[in-house]
Design a protein around this motif. Structure first.
Motif, mmCIF file in Angstrom:
data_model
loop_
_atom_site.group_PDB
_atom_site.id
_atom_site.type_symbol
_atom_site.label_atom_id
_atom_site.label_comp_id
_atom_site.label_asym_id
_atom_site.label_seq_id
_atom_site.Cartn_x
_atom_site.Cartn_y
_atom_site.Cartn_z
ATOM 1 N N VAL A 276 -21.056 6.189 -22.588
ATOM 2 C CA VAL A 276 -20.191 6.851 -23.571
ATOM 3 C C VAL A 276 -20.861 6.880 -24.942
ATOM 4 O O VAL A 276 -20.849 7.904 -25.639
ATOM 5 N N TYR A 277 -21.461 5.762 -25.338
ATOM 6 C CA TYR A 277 -22.117 5.711 -26.651
ATOM 7 C C TYR A 277 -23.294 6.684 -26.701
ATOM 8 O O TYR A 277 -23.519 7.343 -27.728
ATOM 9 N N ASN B 273 -21.955 10.324 -27.081
ATOM 10 C CA ASN B 273 -21.423 10.590 -28.426
ATOM 11 C C ASN B 273 -22.505 10.675 -29.501
ATOM 12 O O ASN B 273 -22.318 11.350 -30.519
ATOM 13 N N HIS B 274 -23.634 10.002 -29.297
ATOM 14 C CA HIS B 274 -24.642 9.909 -30.364
ATOM 15 C C HIS B 274 -25.999 10.470 -29.949
ATOM 16 O O HIS B 274 -26.990 10.226 -30.634
ATOM 17 N N GLN C 65 -18.204 15.012 -21.937
ATOM 18 C CA GLN C 65 -18.410 15.039 -23.385
ATOM 19 C C GLN C 65 -17.075 15.013 -24.127
ATOM 20 O O GLN C 65 -16.928 14.336 -25.148
ATOM 21 N N SER C 66 -16.085 15.732 -23.610
ATOM 22 C CA SER C 66 -14.763 15.746 -24.233
ATOM 23 C C SER C 66 -14.107 14.368 -24.156
ATOM 24 O O SER C 66 -13.511 13.893 -25.129
ATOM 25 N N SER D 167 -15.630 11.484 -23.896
ATOM 26 C CA SER D 167 -16.362 10.563 -24.768
ATOM 27 C C SER D 167 -15.953 10.737 -26.231
ATOM 28 O O SER D 167 -15.817 9.760 -26.967
ATOM 29 N N ARG D 168 -15.780 11.979 -26.651
ATOM 30 C CA ARG D 168 -15.345 12.231 -28.035
ATOM 31 C C ARG D 168 -13.963 11.653 -28.276
ATOM 32 O O ARG D 168 -13.657 11.158 -29.365
ATOM 33 N N ASN E 46 -14.233 8.061 -29.180
ATOM 34 C CA ASN E 46 -14.782 7.873 -30.533
ATOM 35 C C ASN E 46 -15.540 6.551 -30.665
ATOM 36 O O ASN E 46 -15.462 5.867 -31.697
ATOM 37 N N TRP E 47 -16.276 6.190 -29.641
ATOM 38 C CA TRP E 47 -17.080 4.974 -29.687
ATOM 39 C C TRP E 47 -18.375 5.258 -30.444
ATOM 40 O O TRP E 47 -18.964 6.282 -30.364
#
Length: 393
Positions: free
Chosen positions: A213-214, A217-218, A385-386, A388-389, A392-393
């Protein structure tokens, strides 16, 4: 030494087996007695067996052994009849795969026999999978009830650099994952195979989800080192390399029931299929995956993630060999001698002899499951992706 003895035994049995099926045209033999015909069949079949033995394994049959075989029951023949030739060739061809399989010191990978499957086992597997995913969501993923967000916040407090944070997460995962693997023998003696597998999953899975997940998001954070997404052919290359990487990454699909502790977990030493190409397919798959994604995204964050993942898997190469050597001893040393870490190296230098029907080792259900999973993962990227957003990790 053990494999050489088995090879000699198989050579003798194969020669006798072929001599039974061989049919000579006695009118074209100089000596036509039944004893001479049987002796000729034995000599020729033994010679054929030597060729099969050397072509399907790494064993070498010494010249003295060849001479001994040729002198036992020697009978001077003029030529084979066409019927005898066809009979021996068919027998040797069918025996080739049996001989290669019999000489394996490891297990035949990805074998799935529906007749050996129990409906109750797969129902239990489905139940365990459902309960595990539900517990993972409630206790770790859900922002309201889970501890995943608190874990990410704690790690993020160490550094403001996203590259540093992902490396810390990967280090913690590697410590737990490989640490528990190294303690597996003692742990299983203490609590049993199934209980230790459950403990292994309970501690490893949440950390793996956090890293995934991290990363999602990044993935574009940090410096943009290159941008090749608009270059013709790059998208296709990345897709193909990513697809191939999954065939190396997930050998655990060979024993799903053990992963869920439905069947008693074992430490397997696979030898066929993808293992003939490389003894450490997960490492190779991870390198391929990291290459494809780093090339496509091109950010310093993705590069840092890839370096962390590859470093862990390179450690796993040494650690995995060490554990297998401790568990299987001489058998693993034999497997190690005829396999390689670098893909295709053992095949190229002749230490690994591929069977004529090698492709059949991939026409098995687990490989089709991997292919379906890979396509599904690709198609579900927008959903991942949705989600994971949302975290908000």
């Amino acid at each position: 030494m053990a494999s050489s003895c088995r090879g000699v035994q198989l050579l003798c049995s194969l020669a006798l087996n072929n001599s039974i099926h061989a049919s000579f045209s006695t009118t074209r033999l100089r000596t036509t007695t039944p004893q001479a015909s049987r002796s000729a069949a034995l000599v020729n079949s033994a010679g054929k067996a030597i060729e099969v033995l050397e072509s399907t394994t790494h064993l070498f049959v010494p010249r003295t052994t060849r001479r001994l075989v040729s002198h036992v029951g020697y009978c001077n023949t003029r030529r084979w009849s066409s019927e005898a030739r066809a009979s021996v060739e068919d027998s040797s061809s069918s025996s080739s795969s049996q001989l290669a399989a019999a000489l394996l010191v490891g297990e035949d990978a990805a074998v799935f026999d529906p007749s050996n499957q129990k409906t109750s086992s797969w129902l239990l597997f489905t139940l365990i999978l459902g309960v595990s995913l539900t517990a993972l969501y409630v206790l770790w993923i859900d922002p309201n009830t889970g501890y995943g967000g608190a874990f990410i916040d704690a790690v993020s407090s160490v550094s403001s650099s996203h590259e540093a944070v992902i490396l810390i997460i990967l280090f913690i995962f590697a410590l737990v994952h490989s640490g528990l693997a190294s303690l597996r023998g003692e742990g299983e003696k203490l609590v049993g195979e199934r209980a230790y597998r459950v403990l292994y999953a309970v501690l490893s899975l949440p950390l793996a989800v956090s890293a995934v997940v991290y990363f999602i998001n990044h993935r574009s954070d940090g410096l943009q080192l290159w941008q090749v997404q608009t270059v013709p052919g790059v998208h296709e290359l990345v897709w193909v390399v990513s697809f191939v990487s999954f065939f190396f990454l997930y050998p655990s699909t060979f024993n799903l029931l053990e992963v869920a502790a439905v069947d008693k977990p074992k430490m397997h030493m696979w030898e066929t299929g993808i293992m003939r190409i490389t003894r450490h397919p997960q490492m190779v798959g991870q390198v391929l995956w990291c290459f494809a994604h780093t090339l496509w995204i091109g950010s310093s964050f993705t590069l840092a993630t890839s370096l962390g993942l590859v470093a862990h898997h390179l450690f796993g190469v040494w650690h995995g060999d060490k554990r297998l050597a401790e568990r299987y001893g001489e058998s693993f040393q034999q497997l190690k001698q005829r396999t390689s870490v670098i893909p295709f190296a053992a095949i190229i230098d002749g230490r690994q002899k591929l069977p004529a029907d090698y492709y059949k080792e991939f026409l098995r259900l687990p490989y089709f499951v991997v292919a379906g999973f890979t396509v599904g993962a690709y198609l579900s990227q927008p959903l991942l992706q949705s989600a994971s957003r949302y975290l908000n990790w």
